[in-house]
Design a protein around this motif. Sequence first.
Motif, mmCIF file in Angstrom:
data_model
loop_
_atom_site.group_PDB
_atom_site.id
_atom_site.type_symbol
_atom_site.label_atom_id
_atom_site.label_comp_id
_atom_site.label_asym_id
_atom_site.label_seq_id
_atom_site.Cartn_x
_atom_site.Cartn_y
_atom_site.Cartn_z
ATOM 1 N N PRO A 288 11.522 88.055 -59.549
ATOM 2 C CA PRO A 288 12.424 89.211 -59.656
ATOM 3 C C PRO A 288 11.657 90.488 -59.995
ATOM 4 N N ILE A 289 11.981 91.571 -59.309
ATOM 5 C CA ILE A 289 11.332 92.856 -59.588
ATOM 6 C C ILE A 289 11.881 93.394 -60.902
ATOM 7 N N ASN A 290 10.989 93.541 -61.870
ATOM 8 C CA ASN A 290 11.415 94.020 -63.186
ATOM 9 C C ASN A 290 10.200 94.644 -63.870
ATOM 10 N N LEU A 319 8.438 80.221 -71.679
ATOM 11 C CA LEU A 319 9.332 80.512 -70.553
ATOM 12 C C LEU A 319 10.799 80.647 -70.970
ATOM 13 N N THR A 320 11.092 80.405 -72.259
ATOM 14 C CA THR A 320 12.437 80.736 -72.761
ATOM 15 C C THR A 320 12.524 82.210 -73.147
ATOM 16 N N PHE A 325 5.277 84.598 -65.633
ATOM 17 C CA PHE A 325 3.953 84.000 -65.734
ATOM 18 C C PHE A 325 3.437 83.697 -64.333
ATOM 19 N N VAL A 326 2.234 84.198 -64.010
ATOM 20 C CA VAL A 326 1.632 83.910 -62.700
ATOM 21 C C VAL A 326 0.251 83.307 -62.901
ATOM 22 N N LEU A 327 -0.057 82.311 -62.086
ATOM 23 C CA LEU A 327 -1.326 81.599 -62.217
ATOM 24 C C LEU A 327 -1.961 81.409 -60.847
ATOM 25 N N LEU A 328 -3.264 81.618 -60.794
ATOM 26 C CA LEU A 328 -4.064 81.355 -59.598
ATOM 27 C C LEU A 328 -5.241 80.491 -60.020
ATOM 28 N N GLY A 329 -5.395 79.337 -59.392
ATOM 29 C CA GLY A 329 -6.527 78.479 -59.745
ATOM 30 C C GLY A 329 -6.369 77.089 -59.166
ATOM 31 N N GLY A 348 11.946 81.704 -60.688
ATOM 32 C CA GLY A 348 12.055 83.134 -60.943
ATOM 33 C C GLY A 348 11.302 83.617 -62.166
ATOM 34 N N LYS A 349 10.681 82.672 -62.904
ATOM 35 C CA LYS A 349 9.929 83.082 -64.095
ATOM 36 C C LYS A 349 8.450 82.750 -63.984
#
Length: 483
Positions: A288-290, A319-320, A325-329, A348-349
């Motif tokens: 979501p764009i925020n 996450l509550t 949170f974004v992860l690359l690996g 969405g989170k």
Amino acid sequence: MKKILFVTSEAHPFIKTGGLADVSGSLPKALAELGQDIKIIMPYYQAIKTFSKVYVRCSLRIDNRDIKILETHMPGSLIAVWLIDCPEFFQQAGNPYVDELGNPWSNNAERFALLCQIAVEVAMNRAQLDWQADIVHCNDWQTGLVPALLSLEDNRPACIFTIHNLAYQGLFPSSVLTSLNLPGQLWQPEGLEFHSMLSFIKGGLVYADRITTVSPSYAQEIQNAEFGYGLEGLLSHHNERLLGIINGIDVNEWNPETDSYLHKHYNSDTLNQKQDNKTALQNQLSLPINNNIPLIGLISRLVEQKGIDLILDCLPELLTMPVQFVLLGSGDKVYEQQLHHLMDLHPGKMSITIGYNEALAHLIEAGADIFLMPSRFEPCGLNQMYSQRYGTIPIVRKTGGLADTVIDSIPETIANNTATGVVFNAANASALMEAIKRTLILYDMCDIWEDMQKNAMSADFSWQQSAKQYLALYNTILPLKRH
């Protein structure tokens, strides 16, 4: 001007598996800019990418093998890169150290012994290249036999050995001694022998004129049992030859004012435009764009060293909260599966991208508000420096290069305007969660947060700083008598 032979098993942008490649691609360029004559020597792997003409410079015969040395150049510079062409050893599919299934090459001892033997021939001007080194700069276990072999030479160059990660030591059964054809006087407990095994890294630690590692804190840590991997006694014994020099970063490649991967360029005076990259990142990853919700980023190998298990322990609670949170690996398949399961539970989170994607890595550094780096140990680390350059506040554990490059946000550093991140001590999930909560409080304090971003963006992590320290070190060892 000094003639420096830089010996490495990988170098960006030719081939990269980790931070060693970044150092090998950047430090030689910085030294060349300081007026030094530097050559890089490395294997010619099947997967290597070249960017200019490659041609044969000379041929050698080593241990009944015919070897060619090819020459190309580092992109954007005049630095010659000498590639060791031995198809039997280096032309298989896979990366420099493991095959396509992820198993170490069965002949790694022979492969990297050849790299070392040829580096010695080049350094001693016995390779028909009309060039003799003043300094040989070796990197990690794959080059550890170079200082050992040079110790047997008369009128040899001075030798530096850099530890990038002591956890990887190049240990092989003593049975490989026959195929390596090493001089017998090197096989002793005070030499290459380590608990009846052959240790490549001991060659660097015992025989080099100086040992460096990639941060001052890590230089201290590896003299203790927790981080010494059985070599702490040897390193403590030789600590007068041991020095920590923090790695730099490529400030041209990692520059939010010019980065071609970004949606919008920005600097410390136009921080509001950083938000455009956050929006682009959210959009690309279907979040979501925020603009008001804090976005936490992570780019990492998914292994215990990097503290991924600590993050997994924190994520259900994190996450509550109102965060993304974004992860690359990529890495341990169990961790990958756990992350995907959590993403399914929190649509969405959370966004997980398995693998490596250079463009996405740059966008995460620019688009995230906070960067997580809770490593159990980290010899230097680069992402905490990239993050600061992009005004993305790092959360790091107080270890190695993380401790040396991030200034914790405590009342004193907030008051004197030096804080650049959040630092925690214990390698457990509760300490990490406390650090995250502390960071989220700071995020809501807009003026303090912006000051931290500007402090971080003004830090000088350029390779020029590191290169000057290496050059000073070279100067101290050149007058030493060579036998």
